[in-house]
Design a protein around this motif. Structure first.
Motif, PDB file in Angstrom:
ATOM      1  N   THR A  49     -30.412 -25.838 -32.271  1.00  0.00           N
ATOM      2  CA  THR A  49     -29.830 -24.335 -31.992  1.00  0.00           C
ATOM      3  C   THR A  49     -28.272 -24.547 -32.576  1.00  0.00           C
ATOM      4  OG1 THR A  49     -31.194 -24.542 -30.116  1.00  0.00           O
ATOM      5  CG2 THR A  49     -29.681 -22.802 -30.295  1.00  0.00           C
ATOM      6  N   ASP A  53     -27.085 -21.180 -34.900  1.00  0.00           N
ATOM      7  CA  ASP A  53     -25.851 -20.465 -34.439  1.00  0.00           C
ATOM      8  C   ASP A  53     -24.873 -20.404 -35.619  1.00  0.00           C
ATOM      9  OD1 ASP A  53     -27.002 -19.868 -32.132  1.00  0.00           O
ATOM     10  OD2 ASP A  53     -26.009 -21.415 -30.952  1.00  0.00           O
ATOM     11  N   LYS A  61     -24.900 -16.368 -29.736  1.00  0.00           N
ATOM     12  CA  LYS A  61     -25.872 -17.502 -29.313  1.00  0.00           C
ATOM     13  C   LYS A  61     -27.132 -17.149 -28.491  1.00  0.00           C
ATOM     14  CE  LYS A  61     -26.027 -22.119 -27.286  1.00  0.00           C
ATOM     15  NZ  LYS A  61     -25.363 -23.257 -26.519  1.00  0.00           N
ATOM     16  N   VAL A  64     -29.559 -15.146 -30.806  1.00  0.00           N
ATOM     17  CA  VAL A  64     -30.168 -16.278 -31.668  1.00  0.00           C
ATOM     18  C   VAL A  64     -31.318 -16.816 -30.938  1.00  0.00           C
ATOM     19  CG1 VAL A  64     -29.949 -18.272 -33.082  1.00  0.00           C
ATOM     20  CG2 VAL A  64     -28.618 -16.519 -33.297  1.00  0.00           C
TER      21      VAL A  64
END
Length: 157
Positions: A49, A53, A61, A64
């Motif tokens: 992640t 990001d 964040k 996303v």
């Protein structure tokens, strides 16, 4: 947008034009498109992640993560876990990557033609130490059909 993840593959095959429209809408949304491009450019086609990001900087964040969930629900992406990293501080143990179905869809929509360019952009993008550490972290293998799609075994870099 219709929830294509709730449809069976038989339903999707029964109405190919509707399926194609839904997939086009799914993939063309700005954040989801950027996520897919970031994954196509990743050297292992599996990203944490934090990496995603970094490569989708114009979105929060939370945004996303919400769009990752949409792509997972649509079976374009899957969450791949690598439990050995769980005990190692500073290393991710959850990664997002393309599914076998997702690879077929991306192939149908010619996304795979852009992999060399996405890889070049990824290589040239400045990355902070955390992102370089995440990129170098051990991760699980992708399913063999996905590996074959991206020809991961043939790469030397």
């Amino acid at each position: 947008m219709a929830d294509i993840s709730a449809q069976s593959s038989t339903d999707r095959e029964e109405n190919p034009l509707e399926r194609q429209r839904e997939l086009m809408e799914l993939l063309s949304q700005e954040t989801r498109h950027s996520i897919v491009q970031a994954l196509l450019g990743h050297p292992k086609h599996l990203a944490s992640t934090a990496e995603l990001d970094h490569f989708v900087p114009s979105k929060s964040k939370k945004t996303v993560e919400e769009q990752l969930d949409v792509l997972v629900d649509a079976e374009i992406l899957a969450l791949y876990e690598y439990p050995p990293n769980r005990e190692k501080r500073g290393l991710p143990w959850k990664f997002y990557g393309v599914t076998e179905y997702g690879a077929a869809v991306l192939g149908d929509f010619n996304y795979l033609e852009g992999v060399p360019m996405a890889r070049a952009v990824h290589r040239k993008t400045r990355k902070p130490e955390k992102i370089e550490r995440h990129e170098a972290a051990p991760r699980p293998p992708l399913p063999e059909p996905v590996r074959a799609t991206f020809r991961l075994d043939e790469e030397t870099d």
